[in-house]
Each structure stands twice: as C-alpha cells, then as structure tokens.
Enzyme design. Structure first.
Site, PDB file in Angstrom:
ATOM      1  N   GLU A   1     -10.945  -9.299   2.611  1.00  0.00           N
ATOM      2  CA  GLU A   1      -9.563  -9.305   3.311  1.00  0.00           C
ATOM      3  C   GLU A   1      -9.315  -9.194   4.163  1.00  0.00           C
ATOM      4  O   GLU A   1     -10.858  -8.519   4.702  1.00  0.00           O
ATOM      5  CB  GLU A   1      -8.842  -7.899   2.390  1.00  0.00           C
ATOM      6  CG  GLU A   1      -7.710  -7.352   3.538  1.00  0.00           C
ATOM      7  CD  GLU A   1      -7.154  -6.275   2.394  1.00  0.00           C
ATOM      8  OE1 GLU A   1      -7.382  -5.727   1.849  1.00  0.00           O
ATOM      9  OE2 GLU A   1      -6.151  -5.700   3.432  1.00  0.00           O
TER      10      GLU A   1
ATOM     11  N   HIS B   1      -5.420   3.905  -1.960  1.00  0.00           N
ATOM     12  CA  HIS B   1      -5.986   4.348  -1.424  1.00  0.00           C
ATOM     13  C   HIS B   1      -7.435   5.793  -2.041  1.00  0.00           C
ATOM     14  O   HIS B   1      -6.833   6.121  -1.562  1.00  0.00           O
ATOM     15  CB  HIS B   1      -7.118   4.663  -0.062  1.00  0.00           C
ATOM     16  CG  HIS B   1      -7.650   4.163   1.137  1.00  0.00           C
ATOM     17  ND1 HIS B   1      -8.345   4.043   1.686  1.00  0.00           N
ATOM     18  CD2 HIS B   1      -9.439   5.091   0.415  1.00  0.00           C
ATOM     19  CE1 HIS B   1      -9.453   4.400   2.710  1.00  0.00           C
ATOM     20  NE2 HIS B   1     -10.402   4.509   1.632  1.00  0.00           N
TER      21      HIS B   1
ATOM     22  N   ASN C   1       0.759  -1.185  -0.253  1.00  0.00           N
ATOM     23  CA  ASN C   1       0.669  -0.135  -0.159  1.00  0.00           C
ATOM     24  C   ASN C   1       0.950   1.521  -0.071  1.00  0.00           C
ATOM     25  O   ASN C   1       1.488   1.126   1.045  1.00  0.00           O
ATOM     26  CB  ASN C   1      -0.854  -0.048   1.104  1.00  0.00           C
ATOM     27  CG  ASN C   1      -1.782   1.367   1.495  1.00  0.00           C
ATOM     28  OD1 ASN C   1      -1.676   2.338   1.161  1.00  0.00           O
ATOM     29  ND2 ASN C   1      -2.766   0.946   1.397  1.00  0.00           N
TER      30      ASN C   1
ATOM     31  N   HIS D   1       1.801   1.144   6.042  1.00  0.00           N
ATOM     32  CA  HIS D   1       3.318   1.922   7.091  1.00  0.00           C
ATOM     33  C   HIS D   1       3.996   0.950   7.095  1.00  0.00           C
ATOM     34  O   HIS D   1       4.972   2.141   7.207  1.00  0.00           O
ATOM     35  CB  HIS D   1       1.573   2.421   8.008  1.00  0.00           C
ATOM     36  CG  HIS D   1       2.493   2.909   9.406  1.00  0.00           C
ATOM     37  ND1 HIS D   1       2.910   2.695  10.207  1.00  0.00           N
ATOM     38  CD2 HIS D   1       2.417   4.829   8.761  1.00  0.00           C
ATOM     39  CE1 HIS D   1       3.330   4.318  10.259  1.00  0.00           C
ATOM     40  NE2 HIS D   1       2.759   4.903   9.603  1.00  0.00           N
TER      41      HIS D   1
ATOM     42  N   HIS E   1      -3.442  -5.190   7.846  1.00  0.00           N
ATOM     43  CA  HIS E   1      -3.983  -3.785   8.368  1.00  0.00           C
ATOM     44  C   HIS E   1      -2.523  -3.727   9.538  1.00  0.00           C
ATOM     45  O   HIS E   1      -3.075  -4.279  10.483  1.00  0.00           O
ATOM     46  CB  HIS E   1      -5.395  -3.650   8.752  1.00  0.00           C
ATOM     47  CG  HIS E   1      -5.540  -1.180   9.287  1.00  0.00           C
ATOM     48  ND1 HIS E   1      -5.471  -0.610   8.798  1.00  0.00           N
ATOM     49  CD2 HIS E   1      -4.840  -1.304  10.998  1.00  0.00           C
ATOM     50  CE1 HIS E   1      -5.957   0.475   9.067  1.00  0.00           C
ATOM     51  NE2 HIS E   1      -5.448   0.155  10.229  1.00  0.00           N
ATOM     52  N   GLY E   2      -1.678  -3.010   9.944  1.00  0.00           N
ATOM     53  CA  GLY E   2      -1.094  -3.536  10.668  1.00  0.00           C
ATOM     54  C   GLY E   2      -0.085  -4.084  11.108  1.00  0.00           C
ATOM     55  O   GLY E   2       0.765  -4.267  11.716  1.00  0.00           O
TER      56      GLY E   2
ATOM     57  N   ARG F   1      -9.248   8.005  -0.758  1.00  0.00           N
ATOM     58  CA  ARG F   1     -10.096   8.811  -0.534  1.00  0.00           C
ATOM     59  C   ARG F   1     -10.955   9.315  -0.689  1.00  0.00           C
ATOM     60  O   ARG F   1     -10.410  10.803  -1.033  1.00  0.00           O
ATOM     61  CB  ARG F   1      -9.150   9.295   1.087  1.00  0.00           C
ATOM     62  CG  ARG F   1      -8.911   7.658   1.745  1.00  0.00           C
ATOM     63  CD  ARG F   1      -8.746   8.840   3.648  1.00  0.00           C
ATOM     64  NE  ARG F   1      -8.226   7.502   4.758  1.00  0.00           N
ATOM     65  CZ  ARG F   1      -8.775   7.203   5.116  1.00  0.00           C
ATOM     66  NH1 ARG F   1     -10.102   7.631   5.230  1.00  0.00           N
ATOM     67  NH2 ARG F   1      -9.018   5.567   5.890  1.00  0.00           N
TER      68      ARG F   1
ATOM     69  N   THR G   1      -8.495   3.089   8.074  1.00  0.00           N
ATOM     70  CA  THR G   1      -9.396   2.884   8.260  1.00  0.00           C
ATOM     71  C   THR G   1      -9.596   1.655   9.471  1.00  0.00           C
ATOM     72  O   THR G   1      -8.667   0.528   9.837  1.00  0.00           O
ATOM     73  CB  THR G   1      -9.405   2.374   6.421  1.00  0.00           C
ATOM     74  OG1 THR G   1      -8.915   2.903   5.487  1.00  0.00           O
ATOM     75  CG2 THR G   1     -10.940   0.938   7.022  1.00  0.00           C
TER      76      THR G   1
ATOM     77  N   ARG H   1      -7.142  13.288   0.882  1.00  0.00           N
ATOM     78  CA  ARG H   1      -6.443  13.180   1.822  1.00  0.00           C
ATOM     79  C   ARG H   1      -4.484  13.043   1.413  1.00  0.00           C
ATOM     80  O   ARG H   1      -3.720  13.290   2.062  1.00  0.00           O
ATOM     81  CB  ARG H   1      -6.081  12.859   3.058  1.00  0.00           C
ATOM     82  CG  ARG H   1      -5.759  11.426   3.379  1.00  0.00           C
ATOM     83  CD  ARG H   1      -6.138  11.041   5.444  1.00  0.00           C
ATOM     84  NE  ARG H   1      -7.454  11.456   5.237  1.00  0.00           N
ATOM     85  CZ  ARG H   1      -8.103  10.437   6.328  1.00  0.00           C
ATOM     86  NH1 ARG H   1      -7.251   9.682   7.059  1.00  0.00           N
ATOM     87  NH2 ARG H   1      -9.474  10.646   7.283  1.00  0.00           N
TER      88      ARG H   1
ATOM     89  N   HIS I   1       0.868   5.973   1.889  1.00  0.00           N
ATOM     90  CA  HIS I   1       2.265   6.884   2.791  1.00  0.00           C
ATOM     91  C   HIS I   1       3.032   7.697   1.660  1.00  0.00           C
ATOM     92  O   HIS I   1       3.371   8.358   2.223  1.00  0.00           O
ATOM     93  CB  HIS I   1       2.620   6.484   3.610  1.00  0.00           C
ATOM     94  CG  HIS I   1       1.033   5.296   4.796  1.00  0.00           C
ATOM     95  ND1 HIS I   1       0.912   5.711   5.772  1.00  0.00           N
ATOM     96  CD2 HIS I   1       1.088   4.150   4.668  1.00  0.00           C
ATOM     97  CE1 HIS I   1      -0.308   5.944   6.594  1.00  0.00           C
ATOM     98  NE2 HIS I   1      -0.228   4.460   5.923  1.00  0.00           N
TER      99      HIS I   1
ATOM    100  N   GLU J   1      -8.473   0.854  -2.861  1.00  0.00           N
ATOM    101  CA  GLU J   1      -9.133   0.953  -1.822  1.00  0.00           C
ATOM    102  C   GLU J   1     -10.375   1.872  -2.021  1.00  0.00           C
ATOM    103  O   GLU J   1      -9.605   3.039  -2.443  1.00  0.00           O
ATOM    104  CB  GLU J   1      -8.027   0.571  -0.561  1.00  0.00           C
ATOM    105  CG  GLU J   1      -7.734  -0.425  -0.586  1.00  0.00           C
ATOM    106  CD  GLU J   1      -7.342  -0.244   1.087  1.00  0.00           C
ATOM    107  OE1 GLU J   1      -7.253   1.093   1.119  1.00  0.00           O
ATOM    108  OE2 GLU J   1      -5.902  -1.029   1.352  1.00  0.00           O
TER     109      GLU J   1
HETATM  110  N1  PXP Z   1      -5.985  -3.367   3.659  1.00  0.00           N
HETATM  111  C1  PXP Z   1      -6.861  -1.968   3.716  1.00  0.00           C
HETATM  112  C2  PXP Z   1      -8.145  -2.223   3.698  1.00  0.00           C
HETATM  113  C3  PXP Z   1      -6.361  -0.161   4.336  1.00  0.00           C
HETATM  114  O1  PXP Z   1      -7.443   0.264   4.699  1.00  0.00           O
HETATM  115  C4  PXP Z   1      -4.444  -0.932   4.938  1.00  0.00           C
HETATM  116  C5  PXP Z   1      -4.934   1.051   5.441  1.00  0.00           C
HETATM  117  O2  PXP Z   1      -5.008   1.775   4.312  1.00  0.00           O
HETATM  118  C6  PXP Z   1      -4.181  -2.037   4.996  1.00  0.00           C
HETATM  119  C7  PXP Z   1      -4.529  -2.540   4.294  1.00  0.00           C
HETATM  120  C8  PXP Z   1      -2.893  -1.362   4.880  1.00  0.00           C
HETATM  121  O3  PXP Z   1      -2.888  -1.013   6.494  1.00  0.00           O
HETATM  122  P1  PXP Z   1      -1.222  -0.170   7.006  1.00  0.00           P
HETATM  123  O4  PXP Z   1      -0.996   0.575   6.259  1.00  0.00           O
HETATM  124  O5  PXP Z   1      -1.100  -0.058   8.660  1.00  0.00           O
HETATM  125  O6  PXP Z   1      -0.125  -1.629   6.552  1.00  0.00           O
END
Ligand code: PXP
Length: 245
Positions: free
Chosen positions: A151, A43, A7, A214, A191-192, A45, A101, A49, A10, A70
């Site tokens: 997901e 994504h 992703n 991230h 995520h995370g 948004r 998210t 942003r 960032h 996304e």
């Molecule tokens: N998957 C989805 C659906 C997300 O919304 C995000 C955050 O944008 C991620 C994966 C990636 O998350 P992270 O940036 O915490 O790795």
C-alpha cells in the site's frame, strides 16, 4: 475501477471520547459494506486509542467482504492478528506520539523483523501488505521478502494537493506503481485521500484498492455514512471511466 476499503477507526475514536458504547464501529462496518465498500480497514493501535480488542474479534465475525487489519510489528499485536486471522494484515509503522500513521514502513531497516512476522502471518493464511512510501528501494526490499501486496502512502501527495501542487507526488506514485506491477505486485494506496484529491490517484493504471478513512467518516457526520461511502464510490467509478476502463 479501483476497489474501496473504508477505514472505520474514526468511528471508534468518537466512541472512545466517552469510553461508552456509541457509535459502534461494528455497525459502521455493516453500513459501509451495504453501501458497496469492498473491504473494511481497522487499525488496532498499541495504545488502543480507537479500536479495542473486542472490536477486532467481532469485526472478523461480521465482515462479509474482506477484513484488512492494520498493525505494527509488536509481538502482542502480531499474536492478536494470528488468533483472529483477518483476510489481510497491513503492517504499518507506529509512533506513540503521532496523531496518525505519518510515514511508510522502512522495509530495508526492519528486514529481519519483517521476515519473521510476515512468515507468522502467512502461516495463518493471512495476506500480508506493507504500507510503504513511493520509493523503489522499499518496493524491491518488500519483493525480496516475498511480499506481493503493498500500500503506497499518499500522505505527501495529499499535503501537496492542499498547496495545489500535487503533480510531482502524483507522478512519483504512478511511476512507482508501474514499477511494482512489473514485479508482479498488487498495489493499493491510502492516507489523506479525500473527495477532492482522490480522482487522479484512482486513475493510475493498475491501482487496485484505495483505503480511505478520515474524509469519509468526516463527511458522514453531515450526510450519513451510507451516502458518504456511495459518493466516494461514485468518484472512483467515474475516474475509472476516464482512465478508459
Ligand atoms: N491506509 C493506512 C495504512 C493507514 O494507516 C491509514 C490511516 O489509518 C489509512 C489508509 C487511511 O487514512 P485516512 O484516514 O487519512 O484516509
């Protein structure tokens, strides 16, 4: 081994801090692909942003692996997806005040709206994935809608790992992954996830793809993007060896 989707939001967040041209997420996508990423995630948004419309248009033309867009259910965003036609769209819940998210999509509650939007996307040959919590009710609802890709939101697992207490959330994700696979669904997660918590998730049987942003972009600040992606790929492939692949 599970595939890696990177992703790149960032990178655009950093660019938008100055609202100028650098760093360019398009270049980031190229580097991630060259380093071995299996797909690129971005994504768009509602408040723009980070990713801008221009990014989405160019990414679609330049990505050589797979573009996973996304998006929320808002009609103007759905229109962008249908015009651009990425290979995949992952529908996520979007809160204007959230930093990222925060939760999974409530498929049960938004069933009607989802049915309409998923139909529109599928008509445009876009594979639809729903970003949902590790909850069998949500999976059944997604399956009933004809969705075959999900997901799983790993945010609760990541937060538990910080307290060195990830086992319960890991079990939940693994059980729900097996449940969805039995229904014939493709299961991804994200995520995370980071360099210290990703391996147990990568070892889950049948986990198809991990979408990570991230932690990779943060590490890239110090090591460079290519090295950061390769390091994450190394963790995924060594986890796969451990799961007996
Ligand atoms: N998957 C989805 C659906 C997300 O919304 C995000 C955050 O944008 C991620 C994966 C990636 O998350 P992270 O940036 O915490 O790795």
């Amino acid at each position: 081994m599970p595939k890696l989707g990177v992703n790149i939001d960032h990178v655009a967040t950093l660019r938008q801090a100055r609202r100028e041209q650098d760093p360019d997420p398009i270049l980031a996508a190229c580097i991630c692909e060259q380093a071995g990423a299996h797909s690129i995630v971005a994504h768009v948004r509602e408040d723009r942003r980070h990713m801008q419309d221009r990014d989405i248009l160019i990414l679609h033309k330049t990505i050589k692996t797979r573009f996973n867009l996304e998006m929320s259910l808002r009609p103007d965003i759905v229109d962008i997806a249908c015009a651009v036609k990425p290979q995949q769209a992952t529908i996520v819940p979007e809160g204007r005040l959230e930093i990222t998210t925060e939760g999974g999509l409530d498929v049960v509650r938004h069933r009607g709206r989802l049915k309409k939007v998923c139909g529109q996307l599928q008509k445009n040959a876009i594979t639809v994935s729903l970003f949902i919590a590790a909850d069998t009710k949500q999976i059944e609802a997604a399956h009933d809608l004809g969705i075959r890709v999900i997901e799983l939101h790993t945010g609760a697992y990541a937060r538990a790992c910080v307290k060195r207490d990830g086992a319960g959330e890991l079990k939940k994700i693994s059980t729900v992954c097996a449940f969805a696979r039995k229904l014939g669904m493709t299961v991804n997660a994200g995520h995370g996830l980071n360099y210290s918590n990703v391996r147990p998730i990568a070892r889950i049987e049948g986990m198809e793809e991990l979408n990570i942003g991230h932690s990779i972009i943060s590490r890239a600040v110090f090591t460079g993007l290519e090295a950061a992606v390769k390091e994450m790929l190394g963790l995924l492939s060594s986890s796969f060896v451990q799961r007996g692949g």
